[in-house]
Write a protein that holds these residues in place. Sequence first.
Motif, PDB file in Angstrom:
ATOM      1  N   GLU A 108       0.829  -1.203   0.000  1.00 18.89           N
ATOM      2  CA  GLU A 108       0.000   0.000   0.000  1.00 18.89           C
ATOM      3  C   GLU A 108       0.868   1.259   0.000  1.00 18.89           C
ATOM      4  O   GLU A 108       1.745   1.417   0.847  1.00 18.89           O
ATOM      5  N   ILE A 109       0.596   2.142  -0.964  1.00 17.01           N
ATOM      6  CA  ILE A 109       1.361   3.377  -1.115  1.00 17.01           C
ATOM      7  C   ILE A 109       0.396   4.553  -1.274  1.00 17.01           C
ATOM      8  O   ILE A 109      -0.808   4.368  -1.466  1.00 17.01           O
ATOM      9  N   ASN A 110       0.931   5.752  -1.207  1.00 16.69           N
ATOM     10  CA  ASN A 110       0.124   6.949  -1.453  1.00 16.69           C
ATOM     11  C   ASN A 110      -0.128   7.124  -2.945  1.00 16.69           C
ATOM     12  O   ASN A 110       0.731   6.800  -3.774  1.00 16.69           O
ATOM     13  N   MET A 111      -1.295   7.652  -3.288  1.00 22.70           N
ATOM     14  CA  MET A 111      -1.592   8.035  -4.666  1.00 22.70           C
ATOM     15  C   MET A 111      -1.878   9.529  -4.674  1.00 22.70           C
ATOM     16  O   MET A 111      -2.804  10.001  -3.992  1.00 22.70           O
ATOM     17  N   ASN A 112      -1.108  10.281  -5.452  1.00 24.37           N
ATOM     18  CA  ASN A 112      -1.205  11.740  -5.435  1.00 24.37           C
ATOM     19  C   ASN A 112      -2.294  12.296  -6.341  1.00 24.37           C
ATOM     20  O   ASN A 112      -3.134  13.079  -5.903  1.00 24.37           O
ATOM     21  N   THR A 113      -2.252  11.903  -7.608  1.00 21.28           N
ATOM     22  CA  THR A 113      -3.211  12.460  -8.564  1.00 21.28           C
ATOM     23  C   THR A 113      -3.675  11.397  -9.544  1.00 21.28           C
ATOM     24  O   THR A 113      -2.997  10.387  -9.781  1.00 21.28           O
ATOM     25  N   LEU A 114      -4.854  11.621 -10.111  1.00 21.83           N
ATOM     26  CA  LEU A 114      -5.428  10.778 -11.150  1.00 21.83           C
ATOM     27  C   LEU A 114      -6.046  11.694 -12.194  1.00 21.83           C
ATOM     28  O   LEU A 114      -6.852  12.567 -11.859  1.00 21.83           O
ATOM     29  N   THR A 115      -5.663  11.513 -13.441  1.00 23.52           N
ATOM     30  CA  THR A 115      -6.140  12.362 -14.531  1.00 23.52           C
ATOM     31  C   THR A 115      -6.843  11.509 -15.577  1.00 23.52           C
ATOM     32  O   THR A 115      -6.313  10.464 -15.986  1.00 23.52           O
ATOM     33  N   VAL A 116      -8.043  11.943 -16.008  1.00 27.57           N
ATOM     34  CA  VAL A 116      -8.808  11.237 -17.030  1.00 27.57           C
ATOM     35  C   VAL A 116      -9.209  12.229 -18.111  1.00 27.57           C
ATOM     36  O   VAL A 116      -9.774  13.285 -17.813  1.00 27.57           O
ATOM     37  N   GLN A 117      -8.884  11.914 -19.351  1.00 28.89           N
ATOM     38  CA  GLN A 117      -9.157  12.793 -20.491  1.00 28.89           C
ATOM     39  C   GLN A 117      -8.600  14.191 -20.244  1.00 28.89           C
ATOM     40  O   GLN A 117      -9.186  15.196 -20.638  1.00 28.89           O
ATOM     41  N   TYR A 173     -16.128   8.761 -14.981  1.00 30.83           N
ATOM     42  CA  TYR A 173     -17.021   8.504 -16.120  1.00 30.83           C
ATOM     43  C   TYR A 173     -17.770   9.756 -16.558  1.00 30.83           C
ATOM     44  O   TYR A 173     -18.271   9.809 -17.698  1.00 30.83           O
ATOM     45  N   ALA A 174     -17.795  10.764 -15.693  1.00 28.67           N
ATOM     46  CA  ALA A 174     -18.388  12.044 -16.099  1.00 28.67           C
ATOM     47  C   ALA A 174     -17.563  12.705 -17.194  1.00 28.67           C
ATOM     48  O   ALA A 174     -18.071  13.577 -17.922  1.00 28.67           O
ATOM     49  N   GLN A 175     -16.312  12.310 -17.324  1.00 29.27           N
ATOM     50  CA  GLN A 175     -15.444  12.852 -18.369  1.00 29.27           C
ATOM     51  C   GLN A 175     -15.633  12.124 -19.702  1.00 29.27           C
ATOM     52  O   GLN A 175     -15.006  12.479 -20.699  1.00 29.27           O
ATOM     53  N   ILE A 176     -16.494  11.099 -19.723  1.00 27.68           N
ATOM     54  CA  ILE A 176     -16.677  10.278 -20.925  1.00 27.68           C
ATOM     55  C   ILE A 176     -18.124  10.402 -21.383  1.00 27.68           C
ATOM     56  O   ILE A 176     -19.029   9.800 -20.782  1.00 27.68           O
ATOM     57  N   PRO A 177     -18.392  11.198 -22.406  1.00 32.94           N
ATOM     58  CA  PRO A 177     -19.771  11.356 -22.888  1.00 32.94           C
ATOM     59  C   PRO A 177     -20.392  10.014 -23.254  1.00 32.94           C
ATOM     60  O   PRO A 177     -19.747   9.155 -23.869  1.00 32.94           O
ATOM     61  N   GLY A 178     -21.643   9.840 -22.842  1.00 35.08           N
ATOM     62  CA  GLY A 178     -22.358   8.616 -23.184  1.00 35.08           C
ATOM     63  C   GLY A 178     -22.181   7.490 -22.191  1.00 35.08           C
ATOM     64  O   GLY A 178     -22.768   6.414 -22.368  1.00 35.08           O
TER      65      GLY A 178
END
Length: 469
Positions: A271-280, A312-317
């Motif tokens: 288990e490690i830290n997760m700083n950021t997650l970017t989608v589209q 999933y809000a970043q993915i139309p449809g």
Amino acid sequence: MIASASLTTLLFLLLSQHASGAPTASTTVVGLSMPIRRLNRSQNLTLVAQQAKDQRDMLAVKYGGQSLQQRGTGYNLYVKSFVPQVYYGTIAIGTPPMSYDVILDTGSSDLWLTSSTCGTGCGTSPTYDPAKSSTFHNLSTPFEIQYGSGAVAGYIAEETVQMAGFSVAKQGFGVVNALSSAFNTNPVSGIMGLAWSPLSSTQQTPFWQTLASGGSWDSALFGIQLTRYGNVSGAAQNEPGGVIDMGYTNSSLYTGSIEYHSLIGTPQYWEINMNTLTVQGKSINIAGASTAIIDTGTTNIAGPASAVANIYAQIPGSQAGTGQLEGYYTYPCSTTVNVQFNFGGNTWSMSPADFTHSQVSTTECLGAFFASSIGQGGPSWIIGDAFLKNVYSVFKYSPPSVGFAALSETAIAQNGVKAAVPSPTIGAVTAATNTGAASRAAVGAVSSGPLGILFCFWLASTSITFLLW
């Protein structure tokens, strides 16, 4: 003349050392290989939905109830299983040794195998028969492990266990005589847990941890590379799935340096830290101290419901799933989804091919990210194979940490390759370890005596690698 004199001097020194009773040189041959396989995934929507539900339920149990040098290297090739969508490899157990396929799971710590007394509930996978091994020792301690929709139960025993050229005597493991249908998948006969001992339901030290702590490896770590077939049409039922390198990192499979991240608290999970997650290209809100468990035993990626909805809000449809697909989302297969992770250093991209878990209709795909409520005290994210196929991952004993490196062209070229997959075999043992003390084992007959030492010197000078098929 100079070369001859040098060889004569070397031989004299080796003979003198042997005659004096001093410790002999290392008997380990570097670069051992043991092959493994994968099973293809069904596109049947009913089966996909059931597997999705099983994965969601399993994680809820797996994580919701938890609070949170001697020379030696080897590696074990993996097989990708799409039913139930896990990677597995081969171990050998007993005297004489018999080979079995087991799930390689960095998210658990127990080793268990189905027993010959398990009956019809254990399906058609090979089973372990204690009566056929002279090194079997029954500890007469019952155990049970719950895996969400599935469970296993039996008793704890000790045996000699081999993997990737390493052997551990008196390895504690579970002998399963009751098994739910959730694990009834040929050819897998059990699980090899690759997390830390505090998680063990059998209260036994994991195989890898015994080797790492006992000094049997050059480096106290193991590396993992996974192959991708999700975007390959016509993949065979069995295909090569990657490799696990034990005791060293395989420089042919990655480029640049390995970026390490310290584990959080006392080692249990990876288990490690997760700083950021970017989608589209848009940053997803993972407010608070987000932690991530790196888990080869999980196919997809689980996260908090609000963050997954934002993805999933970043993915139309895209649409939220219902019924067995609750917590999952579908989205148009025509959409290319780009995801990037950051754990406190480099940014790691995930292939759009890995964002697609399965195709559920002619136009709709099931996404790899899903919402999972894993209980208070659990991690924020479970990072499974959908991400790990994009990096070379390293699991380090000391200091406890997880590392990532960019895949090399050699590793990337293995994705989707329809290669022949060898049957499981039992390779020669190069390093043997007792549960309390480290020791060495011979490679065939060449590792004892001065001629064996000279042979090992010749191997090192010529950089020869043995492949055990």
